[in-house]
Design a protein around this motif. Structure first.
Motif, PDB file in Angstrom:
ATOM      1  N   PRO A  80       0.798  -1.236   0.000  1.00 54.16           N
ATOM      2  CA  PRO A  80       0.000   0.000   0.000  1.00 54.16           C
ATOM      3  C   PRO A  80       0.829   1.283   0.000  1.00 54.16           C
ATOM      4  N   PRO A  81       1.909   1.399   0.818  1.00 51.69           N
ATOM      5  CA  PRO A  81       2.700   2.641   0.747  1.00 51.69           C
ATOM      6  C   PRO A  81       3.326   2.854  -0.627  1.00 51.69           C
ATOM      7  N   GLU A 121      -4.902  -5.423  -0.194  1.00 51.42           N
ATOM      8  CA  GLU A 121      -3.858  -4.478   0.195  1.00 51.42           C
ATOM      9  C   GLU A 121      -2.702  -4.507  -0.794  1.00 51.42           C
ATOM     10  N   ARG A 178      -0.977   5.095  10.651  1.00 53.55           N
ATOM     11  CA  ARG A 178      -0.534   5.488   9.310  1.00 53.55           C
ATOM     12  C   ARG A 178      -1.630   6.312   8.640  1.00 53.55           C
ATOM     13  N   TRP A 206      -1.124   5.244   4.238  1.00 51.87           N
ATOM     14  CA  TRP A 206      -0.106   4.197   4.286  1.00 51.87           C
ATOM     15  C   TRP A 206       1.288   4.695   4.653  1.00 51.87           C
ATOM     16  N   ARG A 258      -9.546   0.713   9.692  1.00 56.28           N
ATOM     17  CA  ARG A 258      -9.226   1.925   8.934  1.00 56.28           C
ATOM     18  C   ARG A 258     -10.359   2.938   9.057  1.00 56.28           C
TER      19      ARG A 258
END
Length: 259
Positions: free
Chosen positions: A41-42, A69, A211, A214, A237
């Protein structure tokens, strides 16, 4: 050629983005759709941000199901139609009797990596309790894992390819709520959305458990905006929706919590 150094300036996931730039240049040159390996994800968030500056390249991501993800990206010239269906993924079923030797996500991932494959070739792992797990992989790995993935922890397993329609993923539960706050600070919005005290939220932020989009955020005073996704390890989330200013100059924020 793409402005490589300009695109890479200040990025966190430099190696991943450099590979995607190479693949984007290949897509431009060949007029073909090019697929990446699975991205975290990041990485996906930063790649989208970097490539948003370019008008001649289109990106689409897919990981086998809407909430995945880890996802692969398809890259093509903007003139070409691009759909998630163009991204190739395969679903494997890892079946065994885990009643007396429970296996976790880490155990299944470790067993797969133990066969010699790399993480980038695997997507999400869905643990099915005592029955085993399902894992999404790049298609070219399926036959290899069917042959070589024969044990997880102490449990013998049978690995086989199944249709993606057999994926056993629960739809996330969703809760809509509205909060009115004096500021758009991360600790204020997140504590309201997750239903916990401000001090507890500050502690989680300071501890590196929070986060935003992300990226790890350790400043409780960070400002949030519409579209931000706030994630807390083990607690789900929170998506920030519409933000409006009230007559008393406070912020009315629409939130969606996923658990």
């Amino acid at each position: 050629m793409l402005p490589r150094e300009e695109l890479l300036k200040g990025v966190e996931n430099r190696d991943s983005i450099a590979r995607v730039i190479d693949q984007a240049e290949q897509a431009i040159k060949t007029w073909e759709v090019v697929q990446t390996d699975f991205l975290s994800p990041p990485e996906i968030a930063e790649i989208r941000q970097v490539f948003a500056r370019l008008t001649d390249i289109e990106l689409v991501a897919w990981g086998g199901y809407p909430q995945a993800e880890r996802q692969r990206m398809a890259i093509a010239r903007s003139e070409l139609p691009l759909e998630p269906s163009q991204i190739s993924v395969t679903l494997l079923d890892i079946a065994g009797n885990f009643l007396f030797d429970t296996a976790t996500h880490r155990d299944f991932l470790g067993a797969m990596l133990g066969t010699g494959i790399v993480r980038e070739k695997t997507g999400d792992i869905i643990v099915l309790g005592e029955r085993g797990a399902q894992v999404i992989v790049v298609p070219e790995l399926a036959e290899f894992l069917e042959m070589h993935l024969q044990q997880v922890r102490s449990v013998p397993v049978k690995t086989r390819t199944i249709d993606i329609s057999e994926l056993k993923v629960r739809e996330p539960k969703k809760k809509e709520l509205t909060t009115v706050e004096a500021s758009l600070r991360l600790d204020a919005i997140a504590s309201a959305g997750f239903g916990m005290s401000r001090s507890k939220m500050v502690s989680l932020i300071d501890g590196g458990d929070v986060r935003v989009n992300w990226k790890d955020i350790t400043q409780a005073s960070s400002q949030v905006k519409t579209g931000d996704l706030i994630a807390i390890r083990g607690k789900g989330r929170l998506e920030v929706g519409e933000i409006a200013v009230t007559k008393k100059d406070r912020y009315r924020v629409q939130l969606t919590r996923y658990v």
